[in-house]
Design a protein around this motif. Structure first.
Motif, PDB file in Angstrom:
ATOM      1  N   LYS A  87       0.828  -1.208   0.000  1.00 50.79           N
ATOM      2  CA  LYS A  87       0.000   0.000   0.000  1.00 50.79           C
ATOM      3  C   LYS A  87       0.867   1.264   0.000  1.00 50.79           C
ATOM      4  CE  LYS A  87      -3.547   2.568   2.421  1.00 50.79           C
ATOM      5  NZ  LYS A  87      -4.479   2.638   3.533  1.00 50.79           N
ATOM      6  N   GLU A  88       1.924   1.286   0.810  1.00 44.76           N
ATOM      7  CA  GLU A  88       2.825   2.444   0.837  1.00 44.76           C
ATOM      8  C   GLU A  88       3.390   2.728  -0.549  1.00 44.76           C
ATOM      9  OE1 GLU A  88       5.880   1.825   3.777  1.00 44.76           O
ATOM     10  OE2 GLU A  88       4.389   1.447   5.341  1.00 44.76           O
ATOM     11  N   ASN A  89       3.858   1.701  -1.228  1.00 46.12           N
ATOM     12  CA  ASN A  89       4.412   1.871  -2.574  1.00 46.12           C
ATOM     13  C   ASN A  89       3.342   2.345  -3.559  1.00 46.12           C
ATOM     14  OD1 ASN A  89       7.018   1.123  -1.841  1.00 46.12           O
ATOM     15  ND2 ASN A  89       6.634  -1.041  -2.236  1.00 46.12           N
ATOM     16  N   ALA A  90       2.169   1.744  -3.491  1.00 45.10           N
ATOM     17  CA  ALA A  90       1.088   2.124  -4.410  1.00 45.10           C
ATOM     18  C   ALA A  90       0.608   3.551  -4.142  1.00 45.10           C
ATOM     19  CB  ALA A  90      -0.074   1.142  -4.285  1.00 45.10           C
ATOM     20  N   THR A  91       0.544   3.933  -2.873  1.00 48.88           N
ATOM     21  CA  THR A  91       0.109   5.282  -2.514  1.00 48.88           C
ATOM     22  C   THR A  91       1.089   6.321  -3.050  1.00 48.88           C
ATOM     23  OG1 THR A  91      -1.043   4.441  -0.560  1.00 48.88           O
ATOM     24  CG2 THR A  91      -0.499   6.790  -0.587  1.00 48.88           C
ATOM     25  N   ARG A  92       2.376   6.041  -2.943  1.00 47.20           N
ATOM     26  CA  ARG A  92       3.387   6.967  -3.487  1.00 47.20           C
ATOM     27  C   ARG A  92       3.216   7.154  -4.995  1.00 47.20           C
ATOM     28  NH1 ARG A  92       7.015   4.613   0.237  1.00 47.20           N
ATOM     29  NH2 ARG A  92       7.800   3.139  -1.287  1.00 47.20           N
ATOM     30  N   ARG A  93       2.708   6.149  -5.663  1.00 47.29           N
ATOM     31  CA  ARG A  93       2.516   6.206  -7.115  1.00 47.29           C
ATOM     32  C   ARG A  93       1.080   6.586  -7.489  1.00 47.29           C
ATOM     33  NH1 ARG A  93       6.256   2.584  -5.833  1.00 47.29           N
ATOM     34  NH2 ARG A  93       8.098   2.310  -7.124  1.00 47.29           N
ATOM     35  N   ASN A  94       0.291   6.981  -6.457  1.00 49.18           N
ATOM     36  CA  ASN A  94      -1.105   7.338  -6.663  1.00 49.18           C
ATOM     37  C   ASN A  94      -1.882   6.196  -7.328  1.00 49.18           C
ATOM     38  OD1 ASN A  94      -3.198   9.104  -6.216  1.00 49.18           O
ATOM     39  ND2 ASN A  94      -3.011  10.058  -8.237  1.00 49.18           N
TER      40      ASN A  94
END
Length: 113
Positions: free
Chosen positions: A48-55
């Motif tokens: 989720k952290e990685n996906a959130t950074r990439r919107n």
């Protein structure tokens, strides 16, 4: 709420990847997904952290930390009460009381509508 558990008694078997693939497919169909993270390494949270950074994180998906039996029970009640369509559970590898509860306690995961 439909319950799907992704488990392996070996680490590094692809549980997180399989679970997130299923989550993505369900979210693309407009379904709401409660993700139960019972792995103390927190792979879903890292995803989720990685996906959130990439919107790229879908708000239809929500993670619940469930690495202890009481947390699992509370999270299931909350997710059911909030009307999630699916509950996807990622267990940690190996054997434990938590995994045994997920696999064997059918009363915890009552499937009444």
């Amino acid at each position: 709420m439909q319950l799907v558990t992704c488990c392996s008694f070996k680490g590094g078997a692809g549980k997180t990847t399989a679970l997130m693939g299923l989550c993505s497919a369900l979210a693309a169909d407009g379904k709401t997904i409660a993700l139960f993270e019972a792995d103390e390494n927190r792979p879903l949270s890292k995803w989720k952290e990685n996906a959130t950074r990439r919107n790229a994180w879908d708000p239809l998906c929500e993670i619940f930390i469930t690495d202890e039996v009481p947390l699992l029970e509370v999270a299931y009640e909350e997710a059911a009460g909030r009307g999630f369509d699916y509950c996807l559970v990622e267990t940690h590898h190996g054997s434990s009381e938590l995994n045994n509860t997920v696999f064997g306690d059918v009363t915890l995961f009552d499937q009444r509508p």
